[in-house]
Design a protein around this motif. Structure first.
Motif, PDB file in Angstrom:
ATOM      1  N   TYR A 124       2.836   5.473   3.288  1.00 36.48           N
ATOM      2  CA  TYR A 124       2.979   6.914   3.509  1.00 36.48           C
ATOM      3  C   TYR A 124       4.013   7.553   2.587  1.00 36.48           C
ATOM      4  O   TYR A 124       3.804   8.652   2.081  1.00 36.48           O
ATOM      5  CB  TYR A 124       3.322   7.216   4.972  1.00 36.48           C
ATOM      6  CG  TYR A 124       3.223   8.685   5.297  1.00 36.48           C
ATOM      7  CD1 TYR A 124       2.008   9.348   5.220  1.00 36.48           C
ATOM      8  CD2 TYR A 124       4.336   9.414   5.670  1.00 36.48           C
ATOM      9  CE1 TYR A 124       1.903  10.694   5.501  1.00 36.48           C
ATOM     10  CE2 TYR A 124       4.240  10.763   5.962  1.00 36.48           C
ATOM     11  CZ  TYR A 124       3.019  11.399   5.879  1.00 36.48           C
ATOM     12  OH  TYR A 124       2.928  12.735   6.156  1.00 36.48           O
ATOM     13  N   SER A 125       5.107   6.875   2.352  1.00 36.78           N
ATOM     14  CA  SER A 125       6.130   7.459   1.476  1.00 36.78           C
ATOM     15  C   SER A 125       5.582   7.678   0.064  1.00 36.78           C
ATOM     16  O   SER A 125       5.968   8.629  -0.613  1.00 36.78           O
ATOM     17  CB  SER A 125       7.390   6.591   1.443  1.00 36.78           C
ATOM     18  OG  SER A 125       7.084   5.307   0.945  1.00 36.78           O
ATOM     19  N   VAL A 126       4.665   6.823  -0.374  1.00 33.34           N
ATOM     20  CA  VAL A 126       4.041   6.985  -1.693  1.00 33.34           C
ATOM     21  C   VAL A 126       3.135   8.221  -1.677  1.00 33.34           C
ATOM     22  O   VAL A 126       3.134   9.014  -2.617  1.00 33.34           O
ATOM     23  CB  VAL A 126       3.247   5.726  -2.088  1.00 33.34           C
ATOM     24  CG1 VAL A 126       2.558   5.918  -3.435  1.00 33.34           C
ATOM     25  CG2 VAL A 126       4.153   4.503  -2.108  1.00 33.34           C
ATOM     26  N   VAL A 127       2.383   8.408  -0.602  1.00 31.71           N
ATOM     27  CA  VAL A 127       1.520   9.583  -0.475  1.00 31.71           C
ATOM     28  C   VAL A 127       2.365  10.857  -0.465  1.00 31.71           C
ATOM     29  O   VAL A 127       2.020  11.850  -1.117  1.00 31.71           O
ATOM     30  CB  VAL A 127       0.613   9.479   0.776  1.00 31.71           C
ATOM     31  CG1 VAL A 127      -0.123  10.774   1.043  1.00 31.71           C
ATOM     32  CG2 VAL A 127      -0.383   8.342   0.595  1.00 31.71           C
ATOM     33  N   LEU A 128       3.487  10.832   0.263  1.00 31.76           N
ATOM     34  CA  LEU A 128       4.389  11.990   0.259  1.00 31.76           C
ATOM     35  C   LEU A 128       4.913  12.274  -1.146  1.00 31.76           C
ATOM     36  O   LEU A 128       5.005  13.439  -1.558  1.00 31.76           O
ATOM     37  CB  LEU A 128       5.569  11.768   1.200  1.00 31.76           C
ATOM     38  CG  LEU A 128       5.396  12.120   2.658  1.00 31.76           C
ATOM     39  CD1 LEU A 128       6.691  11.849   3.420  1.00 31.76           C
ATOM     40  CD2 LEU A 128       4.947  13.551   2.861  1.00 31.76           C
TER      41      LEU A 128
END
Length: 165
Positions: free
Chosen positions: A91-95
């Protein structure tokens, strides 16, 4: 159509990660799972991928431990796709991709596609990875998303076009 692993054996974590999530279609499939779309048809409609492409990406993500299939219908047998802990950790990569895209890939006149409210503090979260109001790390389960009217319309148009096929 399997997704090929192209990096030679390496200790480089970036090359290893790229083997798993290094193409547009895989990232778009993950985006849909983060948006809580678990069914194949909705994932295909929103990514615009061919059936073979979406199926290959889901199968590859499952074999890499990022996604798990769960049956939701017995006859005919149908599955939903859900993120595992490994998938959730992406998720942090998507953010980060979202923040970069909002900052560098659109005109200043365009509004944010999705606004996030940070449940922890009750304020708009900004683009992350930290809440722009309280400074805490943004976690998916602590965010309330509000898509812009234009983005809602875009997604609805894709859904309707997919149904017409």
């Amino acid at each position: 159509m399997a997704v090929k692993k192209s990096s030679p054996e390496t200790l480089c974590p970036i090359a290893r990660a790229e083997d798993i999530v290094g193409d547009r279609w895989t990232v778009l499939v993950l985006r849909e799972l983060f948006m809580r779309n678990h069914r194949y048809d909705e994932i295909q409609a929103q990514t615009g991928g061919t059936p073979q492409m979406v199926a290959a990406r889901l199968k590859s993500l499952e074999s890499d431990g990022m996604v798990e299939r769960r049956p939701y219908n017995e006859r005919p047998l149908r599955y939903e796709y859900h993120l595992t802990a490994k998938g959730e950790a992406f998720y942090s990569v998507v953010l980060a991709l979202r923040a970069w895209g909002e900052t560098w890939c659109k005109s200043e006149a365009e509004e944010l596609a999705v606004r996030y409210t940070h449940r922890t503090c009750g304020h708009l979260a900004g683009l992350g990875p930290l809440c722009e109001y309280c400074g805490e790390l943004l976690r998916r389960e602590e965010l309330v998303s509000e898509p812009s009217p234009a983005y809602v319309q875009e997604r609805q148009a894709r859904r309707e076009a997919f149904k017409e096929k």
